[in-house]
Design a protein around this motif. Structure first.
Motif, PDB file in Angstrom:
ATOM      1  N   GLY A   1       0.877  -1.190  -0.081  1.00 25.66           N
ATOM      2  CA  GLY A   1      -0.151  -0.069  -0.016  1.00 25.66           C
ATOM      3  C   GLY A   1       0.731   1.328  -0.032  1.00 25.66           C
ATOM      4  O   GLY A   1       0.306   2.219   0.432  1.00 25.66           O
ATOM      5  N   HIS A   2       2.027   1.114  -0.616  1.00 28.16           N
ATOM      6  CA  HIS A   2       2.767   2.396  -0.767  1.00 28.16           C
ATOM      7  C   HIS A   2       2.889   2.824  -1.862  1.00 28.16           C
ATOM      8  O   HIS A   2       2.433   2.173  -2.888  1.00 28.16           O
ATOM      9  CB  HIS A   2       4.287   2.058  -0.283  1.00 28.16           C
ATOM     10  CG  HIS A   2       4.604   1.642   1.094  1.00 28.16           C
ATOM     11  ND1 HIS A   2       3.990   0.746   1.652  1.00 28.16           N
ATOM     12  CD2 HIS A   2       5.396   2.201   1.743  1.00 28.16           C
ATOM     13  CE1 HIS A   2       4.584   0.616   2.913  1.00 28.16           C
ATOM     14  NE2 HIS A   2       5.472   1.823   3.061  1.00 28.16           N
ATOM     15  N   ARG A   3       2.934   4.130  -2.126  1.00 31.86           N
ATOM     16  CA  ARG A   3       3.124   4.866  -3.178  1.00 31.86           C
ATOM     17  C   ARG A   3       4.310   5.894  -3.286  1.00 31.86           C
ATOM     18  O   ARG A   3       5.137   6.292  -2.322  1.00 31.86           O
ATOM     19  CB  ARG A   3       2.107   6.000  -3.483  1.00 31.86           C
ATOM     20  CG  ARG A   3       0.569   5.388  -3.439  1.00 31.86           C
ATOM     21  CD  ARG A   3      -0.564   6.529  -3.919  1.00 31.86           C
ATOM     22  NE  ARG A   3      -0.163   7.320  -5.068  1.00 31.86           N
ATOM     23  CZ  ARG A   3      -1.119   8.199  -5.409  1.00 31.86           C
ATOM     24  NH1 ARG A   3      -2.182   8.627  -4.611  1.00 31.86           N
ATOM     25  NH2 ARG A   3      -0.964   8.756  -6.562  1.00 31.86           N
ATOM     26  N   ILE A   4       5.069   5.820  -4.450  1.00 36.73           N
ATOM     27  CA  ILE A   4       6.403   6.212  -4.326  1.00 36.73           C
ATOM     28  C   ILE A   4       6.629   7.344  -5.764  1.00 36.73           C
ATOM     29  O   ILE A   4       6.075   6.990  -6.614  1.00 36.73           O
ATOM     30  CB  ILE A   4       7.598   5.237  -4.717  1.00 36.73           C
ATOM     31  CG1 ILE A   4       7.306   4.161  -3.799  1.00 36.73           C
ATOM     32  CG2 ILE A   4       8.752   5.672  -4.768  1.00 36.73           C
ATOM     33  CD1 ILE A   4       8.499   2.599  -3.916  1.00 36.73           C
ATOM     34  N   PHE A   5       7.172   8.410  -5.117  1.00 35.84           N
ATOM     35  CA  PHE A   5       7.397   9.549  -6.131  1.00 35.84           C
ATOM     36  C   PHE A   5       8.613   9.920  -6.543  1.00 35.84           C
ATOM     37  O   PHE A   5       9.523   9.869  -5.411  1.00 35.84           O
ATOM     38  CB  PHE A   5       6.619  10.746  -5.842  1.00 35.84           C
ATOM     39  CG  PHE A   5       4.948  10.455  -5.543  1.00 35.84           C
ATOM     40  CD1 PHE A   5       4.147  10.778  -6.647  1.00 35.84           C
ATOM     41  CD2 PHE A   5       4.567   9.947  -4.268  1.00 35.84           C
ATOM     42  CE1 PHE A   5       2.841  10.548  -6.331  1.00 35.84           C
ATOM     43  CE2 PHE A   5       3.156   9.737  -4.120  1.00 35.84           C
ATOM     44  CZ  PHE A   5       2.303   9.804  -5.206  1.00 35.84           C
ATOM     45  N   SER A   6       9.236  10.534  -7.624  1.00 38.89           N
ATOM     46  CA  SER A   6      10.332  11.099  -7.945  1.00 38.89           C
ATOM     47  C   SER A   6      10.202  12.583  -8.170  1.00 38.89           C
ATOM     48  O   SER A   6       9.108  12.903  -8.578  1.00 38.89           O
ATOM     49  CB  SER A   6      11.239  10.369  -8.798  1.00 38.89           C
ATOM     50  OG  SER A   6      10.449  10.130  -9.952  1.00 38.89           O
ATOM     51  N   ALA A   7      11.182  13.274  -8.116  1.00 37.40           N
ATOM     52  CA  ALA A   7      11.020  14.531  -8.500  1.00 37.40           C
ATOM     53  C   ALA A   7      12.551  14.910  -9.317  1.00 37.40           C
ATOM     54  O   ALA A   7      13.528  14.275  -9.143  1.00 37.40           O
ATOM     55  CB  ALA A   7      11.401  15.543  -7.274  1.00 37.40           C
ATOM     56  N   SER A   8      12.271  15.336 -10.539  1.00 40.88           N
ATOM     57  CA  SER A   8      13.324  15.761 -11.421  1.00 40.88           C
ATOM     58  C   SER A   8      13.281  16.980 -11.937  1.00 40.88           C
ATOM     59  O   SER A   8      12.411  18.028 -11.517  1.00 40.88           O
ATOM     60  CB  SER A   8      13.061  14.939 -12.972  1.00 40.88           C
ATOM     61  OG  SER A   8      13.070  13.751 -12.806  1.00 40.88           O
ATOM     62  N   LEU A   9      14.434  17.646 -12.041  1.00 43.23           N
ATOM     63  CA  LEU A   9      14.706  19.167 -12.298  1.00 43.23           C
ATOM     64  C   LEU A   9      15.512  19.521 -13.255  1.00 43.23           C
ATOM     65  O   LEU A   9      16.505  18.727 -13.922  1.00 43.23           O
ATOM     66  CB  LEU A   9      15.476  19.748 -11.001  1.00 43.23           C
ATOM     67  CG  LEU A   9      15.504  21.252 -10.785  1.00 43.23           C
ATOM     68  CD1 LEU A   9      14.193  21.970 -10.686  1.00 43.23           C
ATOM     69  CD2 LEU A   9      16.466  21.692  -9.548  1.00 43.23           C
ATOM     70  N   LYS A  10      15.067  20.421 -14.091  1.00 38.78           N
ATOM     71  CA  LYS A  10      15.860  21.172 -15.253  1.00 38.78           C
ATOM     72  C   LYS A  10      15.591  22.567 -15.190  1.00 38.78           C
ATOM     73  O   LYS A  10      15.090  23.347 -14.714  1.00 38.78           O
ATOM     74  CB  LYS A  10      15.620  20.508 -16.619  1.00 38.78           C
ATOM     75  CG  LYS A  10      14.139  20.931 -16.851  1.00 38.78           C
ATOM     76  CD  LYS A  10      14.098  20.064 -18.187  1.00 38.78           C
ATOM     77  CE  LYS A  10      12.525  20.379 -18.772  1.00 38.78           C
ATOM     78  NZ  LYS A  10      12.008  19.918 -20.039  1.00 38.78           N
ATOM     79  N   ASP A  11      16.990  23.309 -15.726  1.00 44.05           N
ATOM     80  CA  ASP A  11      16.828  24.696 -15.967  1.00 44.05           C
ATOM     81  C   ASP A  11      17.626  25.118 -16.944  1.00 44.05           C
ATOM     82  O   ASP A  11      18.025  24.473 -18.036  1.00 44.05           O
ATOM     83  CB  ASP A  11      17.442  25.418 -14.572  1.00 44.05           C
ATOM     84  CG  ASP A  11      18.891  24.959 -14.381  1.00 44.05           C
ATOM     85  OD1 ASP A  11      19.776  24.369 -15.312  1.00 44.05           O
ATOM     86  OD2 ASP A  11      19.480  25.293 -13.059  1.00 44.05           O
ATOM     87  N   LYS A  12      18.078  26.327 -17.103  1.00 43.45           N
ATOM     88  CA  LYS A  12      18.523  26.921 -18.381  1.00 43.45           C
ATOM     89  C   LYS A  12      19.987  26.344 -18.601  1.00 43.45           C
ATOM     90  O   LYS A  12      20.672  26.381 -19.600  1.00 43.45           O
ATOM     91  CB  LYS A  12      18.814  28.445 -18.142  1.00 43.45           C
ATOM     92  CG  LYS A  12      19.505  29.186 -17.092  1.00 43.45           C
ATOM     93  CD  LYS A  12      19.463  30.632 -17.016  1.00 43.45           C
ATOM     94  CE  LYS A  12      19.978  31.088 -17.963  1.00 43.45           C
ATOM     95  NZ  LYS A  12      19.905  32.703 -17.816  1.00 43.45           N
TER      96      LYS A  12
END
Length: 600
Positions: free
Chosen positions: A474-485
């Motif tokens: 019953g777990h949910r897993i999230f990731s965060a990705s980042l980009k910029d100039k």
């Protein structure tokens, strides 16, 4: 704590092992291991303890009963416990298949195939039994080739010879292991090749007690297994710091000049060029390369730019401290500029004075002495240490040096701004939140293994464990990705959330040090809280487990509206009512960050 740092040296004596471990192992975290075997393998225990100690663990080892692998795997209780960290399996072919070892010449092709199928089916039974008890990594030792096959030289001339069949068996075993999560093949034939037949086996003890291996073999087998264990437990090194004179090339540049240093395809320059080739392989795997040299900086870069036999080029070096200052101070500055821990760094120098000084001043750094008189062994010593070994290589790993250099550009760009909000706005950042799937679990696992500073609980997860959390718990897993100039930073954060009917429990929340300083961690948390509030959850529970490295996140939950609730074991627990949750005023320029939600 200072590790012995005796990688690549001859197998230490038992007295030396006991002395070194007694000096400091009692305060180390336990590494609990269970060993299933059909041979007498207890003599390996001191080497397991030694290699564990070198990696800052205290080994606790339980041996199953002799030749009782299947029963140990299937029975309830036994040596495999819920808190077992690692399982080793030694299944010697001579014991499990006398037909393939002693009666091979009498077997038909069909009988050989049936015997291989039987052994693999037995392996399947063992793996299934263990997996019913624990998700702990399983290290299965491969079958060794026969040094004197039944048919003599005819065996190597045949497409279906005895050793070819054993190779087929190992391939089938590897395939079977890959079909189970968290199961790994340990290449014992490679250990045999490294040590050599005459030093690998002790036939006296094989006939006396079914104990086949010498001291040298046991040390090599333990070392090979610990390469895997370090990688699985997040202890892989991230950065290689290199001296230059008599390390990357032979001779002292300031005395001999660029034209006379030893670096070529021929001896005495060939060992140095080959050493550089091995270093380049590490770069291609995402290892950060740095220089720490007492030299004139312009002279060093002239060699990198102009010497025709330089394998390493200026663009391969992410950071350098080339000056006449104290090398301990220089390595500390490198660590700070790269924003990585000193315990993630390996330093190589030909000077025993410099190595001893780093071991005293910076005991967290792995300092390796490569004396000039042993330059011919430098490549082998570097690769055999296994300090940079990994079990998964991602595209982001390959781009790590490029990402670090882009971060240096960002920091330089930031000096033009006095207002953090204006700086963040100028970066044109985009934060993307993804719900995990099979394609991202490996990278999320890497983040849990490697992230120490901004990591609220520092729980370590293998890919199969994350998969089990999603499928069964019953777990949910999230990731965060980042980009910029300046470029795409890739995946920089992860959150593992245990979902009850009304609560979201933050089992893990972490952000890579590469992304710190932009307040991304706050935005990541706000997006998750808003999402779970929107789908009807009433309460968020945050957990913080203090370590020596994550002091900076001690107040993260309270700074973001949570209230301290209680201490739960070694964790502090915080609570936030989602009904009353509101985003904080944008005092840090978060509204300037574009966001993309790609959750389910």
């Amino acid at each position: 704590m200072k590790s012995p740092l005796a990688y690549n040296s001859p197998a230490p004596s038992l007295t030396e092992i006991e002395s070194r471990i007694a000096s400091g192992a009692k305060d180390l975290p336990a590494l609990k291991m269970a060993i299933l075997r059909n041979i007498t393998i207890e003599p390996i225990e001191p080497y397991i303890k030694y290699h564990a100690f070198c990696s800052n663990w205290k080994a606790e080892t339980l041996f199953g009963q002799y030749d009782n692998i299947v029963q140990e795997a299937l029975e309830t209780g036994g040596i495999i416990q819920p808190d077992t960290d690692i399982i080793w399996i030694f299944q010697r072919l001579e014991k499990c298949s006398p037909d393939l070892t002693h009666h091979f010449s009498s077997l038909s092709k069909n009988e050989i195939d049936l015997e291989i199928d039987r052994i693999i089916a037995l392996s399947d039974t063992i793996l299934k039994g263990i997996r019913c008890k624990t998700a702990a990594p399983i290290l299965w030792q491969a079958f060794e080739p026969l040094l004197f096959p039944s048919a003599g030289i005819l065996d190597s001339l045949s497409m279906n010879g005895q050793n070819t069949v054993i190779s087929r068996l190992n391939t089938s075993l590897k395939t079977k292991l890959q079909s189970f999560p968290g199961c790994y093949y340990v290449d014992i034939p490679l250990c045999l090749a490294r040590v050599g037949f005459n030093q690998f086996y002790d036939f006296r003890y094989w006939y006396l007690a079914k104990a086949p291996y010498t001291r040298e073999a046991l040390s090599e087998i333990a070392n090979e297994n610990f390469k895997l264990i370090r990688a699985l437990k997040g202890k892989t090194k991230k950065c290689l710091v290199l001296d230059c004179d008599n390390t990357l090339w032979g001779g002292v540049l300031g005395e001999e000049g660029i034209s006379r240093i030893k670096l070529s395809e021929e001896y005495p320059g060939a060992p140095y060029k080959n050493f550089q080739r091995e270093i380049l392989k590490l770069y291609e795997r995402g290892i950060l390369l740095c220089l720490c040299s007492k030299n004139n900086e312009a002279d060093i870069w002239e060699v990198f730019d102009r010497h025709p036999d330089m394998v390493l080029k200026r663009n391969h070096i992410v950071c350098a401290e080339i000056n006449w200052e104290n090398k301990a101070d220089n390595i500390t500055r490198l660590s700070q500029r790269l924003n990585i821990g000193l315990d993630s760094m390996v330093f190589i120098d030909d000077s025993l004075f410099e190595i001893d000084w780093i071991r005293q001043a910076l005991p967290m750094v792995t300092a390796l002495h490569f004396p000039v008189e042993e330059a011919v062994h430098a490549s082998v010593r570097l690769t055999s240490a296994g300090l940079f070994d990994i079990t998964v290589l991602s595209e982001e790993d390959k781009q790590r040096s490029r990402m670090i250099k882009a971060e240096f550009e960002r920091k330089s760009f930031q000096t033009h701004f006095q207002d953090i909000r204006e700086y963040l706005k100028s970066l044109n950042m985009t934060l993307s939140i993804h719900e995990a799937d099979l394609s991202t679990l490996a990278r999320i696992s890497q983040l849990t293994l490697r992230t120490n500073q901004f990591n609220l609980t520092t729980k370590r997860y293998q890919e199969n464990e994350l998969s089990n959390l999603i499928e069964k718990s019953g777990h949910r897993i999230f990731s965060a990705s980042l980009k910029d100039k300046f470029g795409d930073m890739g995946m920089i954060g992860a959150a593992i959330i245990n979902c009850t009917p009304t609560e979201m429990i933050l089992d893990s929340f972490l952000v890579s040090c590469r992304a710190l300083g932009r307040h991304i961690e706050r935005l990541f948390l706000e997006i998750l809280l808003s999402h779970f509030k929107g789908i009807g959850f009433k309460q968020a529970i945050g957990r913080y487990r203090p370590t020596l490295k994550n002091k900076q996140v001690e107040l993260f939950y309270t700074d973001n509206g949570f209230e301290y609730r209680c201490k739960n074991g070694d964790e502090n627990e915080y609570v936030l009512s989602l009904d009353s949750f509101q985003k904080k005023p944008d005092e840090e320029g978060l509204m300037a960050i574009n966001r993309q939600w790609k959750g389910a």
